[in-house]
Design a protein around this motif. Structure first.
Motif, PDB file in Angstrom:
ATOM      1  N   THR A 316       9.114  15.217 -11.213  1.00 14.69           N
ATOM      2  CA  THR A 316       9.771  16.507 -10.970  1.00 14.69           C
ATOM      3  C   THR A 316       9.938  16.750  -9.471  1.00 14.69           C
ATOM      4  O   THR A 316      10.994  17.220  -9.018  1.00 14.69           O
ATOM      5  CB  THR A 316       8.936  17.638 -11.588  1.00 14.69           C
ATOM      6  OG1 THR A 316       8.751  17.378 -12.979  1.00 14.69           O
ATOM      7  CG2 THR A 316       9.649  18.971 -11.434  1.00 14.69           C
ATOM      8  N   GLY A 319      12.780  14.757  -8.225  1.00 10.36           N
ATOM      9  CA  GLY A 319      14.049  15.379  -8.583  1.00 10.36           C
ATOM     10  C   GLY A 319      14.417  16.500  -7.640  1.00 10.36           C
ATOM     11  O   GLY A 319      15.568  16.638  -7.222  1.00 10.36           O
ATOM     12  N   ARG A 336      20.772  12.642 -11.360  1.00 10.78           N
ATOM     13  CA  ARG A 336      20.864  12.767 -12.813  1.00 10.78           C
ATOM     14  C   ARG A 336      19.925  11.782 -13.514  1.00 10.78           C
ATOM     15  O   ARG A 336      19.241  12.130 -14.487  1.00 10.78           O
ATOM     16  CB  ARG A 336      22.304  12.537 -13.256  1.00 10.78           C
ATOM     17  CG  ARG A 336      22.528  12.764 -14.748  1.00 10.78           C
ATOM     18  CD  ARG A 336      23.996  12.772 -15.099  1.00 10.78           C
ATOM     19  NE  ARG A 336      24.669  11.540 -14.694  1.00 10.78           N
ATOM     20  CZ  ARG A 336      25.498  11.447 -13.659  1.00 10.78           C
ATOM     21  NH1 ARG A 336      25.754  12.519 -12.921  1.00 10.78           N
ATOM     22  NH2 ARG A 336      26.073  10.305 -13.340  1.00 10.78           N
ATOM     23  N   VAL A 339      16.312  13.054 -13.153  1.00 10.44           N
ATOM     24  CA  VAL A 339      16.027  14.171 -14.059  1.00 10.44           C
ATOM     25  C   VAL A 339      15.890  13.673 -15.491  1.00 10.44           C
ATOM     26  O   VAL A 339      15.007  14.123 -16.242  1.00 10.44           O
ATOM     27  CB  VAL A 339      17.123  15.248 -13.943  1.00 10.44           C
ATOM     28  CG1 VAL A 339      16.945  16.310 -15.021  1.00 10.44           C
ATOM     29  CG2 VAL A 339      17.091  15.899 -12.563  1.00 10.44           C
ATOM     30  N   GLU A 340      16.749  12.749 -15.881  1.00 10.08           N
ATOM     31  CA  GLU A 340      16.649  12.183 -17.234  1.00 10.08           C
ATOM     32  C   GLU A 340      15.335  11.442 -17.421  1.00 10.08           C
ATOM     33  O   GLU A 340      14.703  11.528 -18.489  1.00 10.08           O
ATOM     34  CB  GLU A 340      17.833  11.259 -17.494  1.00 10.08           C
ATOM     35  CG  GLU A 340      19.164  12.000 -17.627  1.00 10.08           C
ATOM     36  CD  GLU A 340      20.346  11.050 -17.715  1.00 10.08           C
ATOM     37  OE1 GLU A 340      20.124   9.823 -17.539  1.00 10.08           O
ATOM     38  OE2 GLU A 340      21.472  11.518 -17.950  1.00 10.08           O
ATOM     39  N   GLU A 343      12.705  14.039 -17.875  1.00  9.49           N
ATOM     40  CA  GLU A 343      12.783  14.636 -19.211  1.00  9.49           C
ATOM     41  C   GLU A 343      12.202  13.696 -20.267  1.00  9.49           C
ATOM     42  O   GLU A 343      11.538  14.136 -21.211  1.00  9.49           O
ATOM     43  CB  GLU A 343      14.236  14.980 -19.532  1.00  9.49           C
ATOM     44  CG  GLU A 343      14.758  16.175 -18.749  1.00  9.49           C
ATOM     45  CD  GLU A 343      16.211  16.465 -19.040  1.00  9.49           C
ATOM     46  OE1 GLU A 343      16.945  15.511 -19.392  1.00  9.49           O
ATOM     47  OE2 GLU A 343      16.623  17.640 -18.916  1.00  9.49           O
ATOM     48  N   LEU A 378      12.173  21.744 -14.309  1.00  3.56           N
ATOM     49  CA  LEU A 378      13.277  20.788 -14.498  1.00  3.56           C
ATOM     50  C   LEU A 378      14.582  21.517 -14.785  1.00  3.56           C
ATOM     51  O   LEU A 378      15.653  21.114 -14.295  1.00  3.56           O
ATOM     52  CB  LEU A 378      12.945  19.829 -15.643  1.00  3.56           C
ATOM     53  CG  LEU A 378      11.909  18.747 -15.333  1.00  3.56           C
ATOM     54  CD1 LEU A 378      11.548  17.978 -16.594  1.00  3.56           C
ATOM     55  CD2 LEU A 378      12.446  17.800 -14.266  1.00  3.56           C
ATOM     56  N   GLU A 379      14.513  22.570 -15.560  1.00  5.87           N
ATOM     57  CA  GLU A 379      15.728  23.346 -15.836  1.00  5.87           C
ATOM     58  C   GLU A 379      16.272  23.997 -14.570  1.00  5.87           C
ATOM     59  O   GLU A 379      17.491  24.078 -14.378  1.00  5.87           O
ATOM     60  CB  GLU A 379      15.438  24.410 -16.893  1.00  5.87           C
ATOM     61  CG  GLU A 379      15.323  23.866 -18.309  1.00  5.87           C
ATOM     62  CD  GLU A 379      16.603  23.206 -18.780  1.00  5.87           C
ATOM     63  OE1 GLU A 379      17.699  23.730 -18.462  1.00  5.87           O
ATOM     64  OE2 GLU A 379      16.505  22.167 -19.449  1.00  5.87           O
ATOM     65  N   LYS A 382      18.113  21.275 -12.675  1.00  6.56           N
ATOM     66  CA  LYS A 382      19.400  20.950 -13.310  1.00  6.56           C
ATOM     67  C   LYS A 382      20.427  22.043 -13.062  1.00  6.56           C
ATOM     68  O   LYS A 382      21.598  21.766 -12.778  1.00  6.56           O
ATOM     69  CB  LYS A 382      19.187  20.735 -14.814  1.00  6.56           C
ATOM     70  CG  LYS A 382      18.442  19.470 -15.168  1.00  6.56           C
ATOM     71  CD  LYS A 382      18.112  19.412 -16.650  1.00  6.56           C
ATOM     72  CE  LYS A 382      19.360  19.410 -17.507  1.00  6.56           C
ATOM     73  NZ  LYS A 382      19.027  19.306 -18.949  1.00  6.56           N
ATOM     74  N   HIS A 383      20.008  23.289 -13.157  1.00  4.86           N
ATOM     75  CA  HIS A 383      20.935  24.390 -12.947  1.00  4.86           C
ATOM     76  C   HIS A 383      21.461  24.402 -11.523  1.00  4.86           C
ATOM     77  O   HIS A 383      22.656  24.577 -11.295  1.00  4.86           O
ATOM     78  CB  HIS A 383      20.246  25.720 -13.241  1.00  4.86           C
ATOM     79  CG  HIS A 383      21.038  26.924 -12.856  1.00  4.86           C
ATOM     80  ND1 HIS A 383      22.160  27.349 -13.544  1.00  4.86           N
ATOM     81  CD2 HIS A 383      20.900  27.790 -11.808  1.00  4.86           C
ATOM     82  CE1 HIS A 383      22.666  28.405 -12.953  1.00  4.86           C
ATOM     83  NE2 HIS A 383      21.927  28.701 -11.893  1.00  4.86           N
ATOM     84  N   ALA A 385      21.616  21.869  -9.500  1.00  2.00           N
ATOM     85  CA  ALA A 385      22.453  20.682  -9.296  1.00  2.00           C
ATOM     86  C   ALA A 385      23.855  20.884  -9.817  1.00  2.00           C
ATOM     87  O   ALA A 385      24.823  20.276  -9.316  1.00  2.00           O
ATOM     88  CB  ALA A 385      21.824  19.483  -9.965  1.00  2.00           C
ATOM     89  N   ASP A 386      24.027  21.748 -10.816  1.00  2.00           N
ATOM     90  CA  ASP A 386      25.357  21.995 -11.390  1.00  2.00           C
ATOM     91  C   ASP A 386      26.224  22.885 -10.522  1.00  2.00           C
ATOM     92  O   ASP A 386      27.430  22.986 -10.766  1.00  2.00           O
ATOM     93  CB  ASP A 386      25.211  22.646 -12.774  1.00  2.00           C
ATOM     94  CG  ASP A 386      24.646  21.681 -13.802  1.00  2.00           C
ATOM     95  OD1 ASP A 386      24.755  20.460 -13.569  1.00  2.00           O
ATOM     96  OD2 ASP A 386      24.070  22.141 -14.802  1.00  2.00           O
TER      97      ASP A 386
END
Length: 390
Positions: A316, A319, A336, A339-340, A343, A378-379, A382-383, A385-386
């Protein structure tokens, strides 16, 4: 007496060091220190020019208002200067109107002065003009006591204030403070680096627990509070830069808006990550009472779970490092994949914890807590990164 002298001497030395550091920073390059020094120079020049113009154009009994309002108009940003100047002129209009109304109807008396002051103070407490609302009774008393509420005094008084505002704003627009979006980004990058360090140290804490070491020595509440304080300072700096970009002739607001918006998003993410880190640290360092009755939910993280959870925390943290906020990831594909991987590691740790649940019923609540907190971090990554890169 000696102690008070020593305290006064320390205070003077600290003030001198702070002033010397600020001056050095101002000379070294652009930044808040240089902007502050430039603001003082602009204030002195604007006040002088305002007084010269008012002395040339207006009666001597109102010239003091020109340099005063020139200094008032010079705030730290162009937007704040415009807003405060507009509020002050509105306060002056209300105050002079109240003074003219009383002066032209009931005259100047002790009781009318009291009533006028009461009315002006009530208007000030309505907070219609923000911080400048307190100027309503000040202006009203000056116009009433100094000029008896007469138009031949109020007119030059308003003109003097207008001259001061114009001089202050002219100085601000001529040498507007430059937006420091790069400085804001560096602050956010430093904040993110501290969050990464917290995650990696937390992973090492989990590894230490695996080896049976005492993990209660680290002051995690203090470290999380320091992260929150640094985030608050970064957010305050971003707010100043956002305000500085508005109406600034040196850089359009649209060109800085997206950069500062992403910085705000990143600070919010780090604040939430800090909350999750605090919860994880509390669970990892908790130890049940050695004696006495134990409540059903009192359990510590087991050593074998801590070993696999440390790997999850390391993944984590990596990431978060690859996310590279607030600029955005340099290698989105690598982020990506990282992060995968994290996860998948989360799924493995969760599956193992669930399979051990029948034999370790008391440990499941604390294991589930730290797993949920890791999933939320992690969420957050990801958020963020988007978001569109700068």
């Amino acid at each position: 007496m000696a102690g008070s002298k020593s305290g006064a001497g320390d205070w003077c030395r600290n003030r001198w060091r702070a002033a010397r550091t600020s001056l050095t920073d101002a000379v070294r390059g652009p930044g808040e220190a240089r902007d502050g020094l430039l603001l003082q120079a602009k204030g002195a020049a604007a006040a002088t020019v305002a007084w010269c113009l008012s002395s040339w154009l207006l009666p001597a009994n109102v010239t003091a208002f020109a340099p005063f309002t020139a200094l008032l108009a010079l705030q730290s940003t162009v937007y704040r200067s415009m807003w405060d100047s507009a509020q002050y002129l509105a306060a002056m209009a209300i105050g002079t109107a109240v003074a003219a109304g009383f002066g032209s109807t009931v005259g100047v008396h002790a009781w009318t002065l009291g009533v006028l002051a009461l009315v002006a103070l009530v208007v000030a407490r309505l907070h219609l003009l923000g911080g400048q609302g307190t100027q309503v009774p000040v202006v009203a008393l000056f116009a009433f006591v100094g000029g008896g509420g007469r138009i031949d005094y109020i007119g030059p008084l308003v003109a003097s204030a207008t001259i001061g505002v114009c001089c202050g704003l002219a100085a601000h627009f001529a040498f507007a403070p430059s937006p420091h979006t790069a400085t804001a980004r560096r602050r956010v990058e430093d904040l993110t680096a501290r969050a990464q360090t917290l995650l990696r140290d937390l992973a090492r804490t989990a590894e230490a627990k695996t080896g049976g070491e005492d993990v209660r020595e680290e002051d995690w509440p203090r470290r999380c509070e320091e992260l929150a304080a640094q985030a608050a300072r970064a957010r305050a700096a971003l707010d100043r830069e956002q305000e500085n970009a508005r109406l600034n002739p040196r850089r359009p607001w649209s060109s800085a808006q997206e950069s500062l918006r992403r910085c705000h998003e990143t600070v919010g993410m780090i604040e939430r990550v800090g909350t999750h880190v605090r919860s994880i640290a509390r669970a990892l360092t908790y130890e049940p009472r050695p004696s006495g009755p134990r409540r059903p939910f009192e359990a510590s993280v087991s050593a074998d779970f801590a070993a696999s959870y440390a790997d999850l925390l390391h993944a984590t943290a990596e990431g978060l490092e690859l996310l590279a906020p607030p600029r955005g990831p340099d290698d989105p594909a690598r982020l990506r994949r990282r992060v995968e991987d994290a996860e998948r590691r989360y799924a493995e740790v969760t599956a193992t914890a669930r399979s051990d649940r029948p034999g370790r019923e008391g440990e499941w609540p604390v294991h589930g807590t730290v797993l949920v907190e890791a999933a939320r971090i992690l969420e957050e990554i990801k958020h963020t990164a988007d978001l569109a890169p700068l």
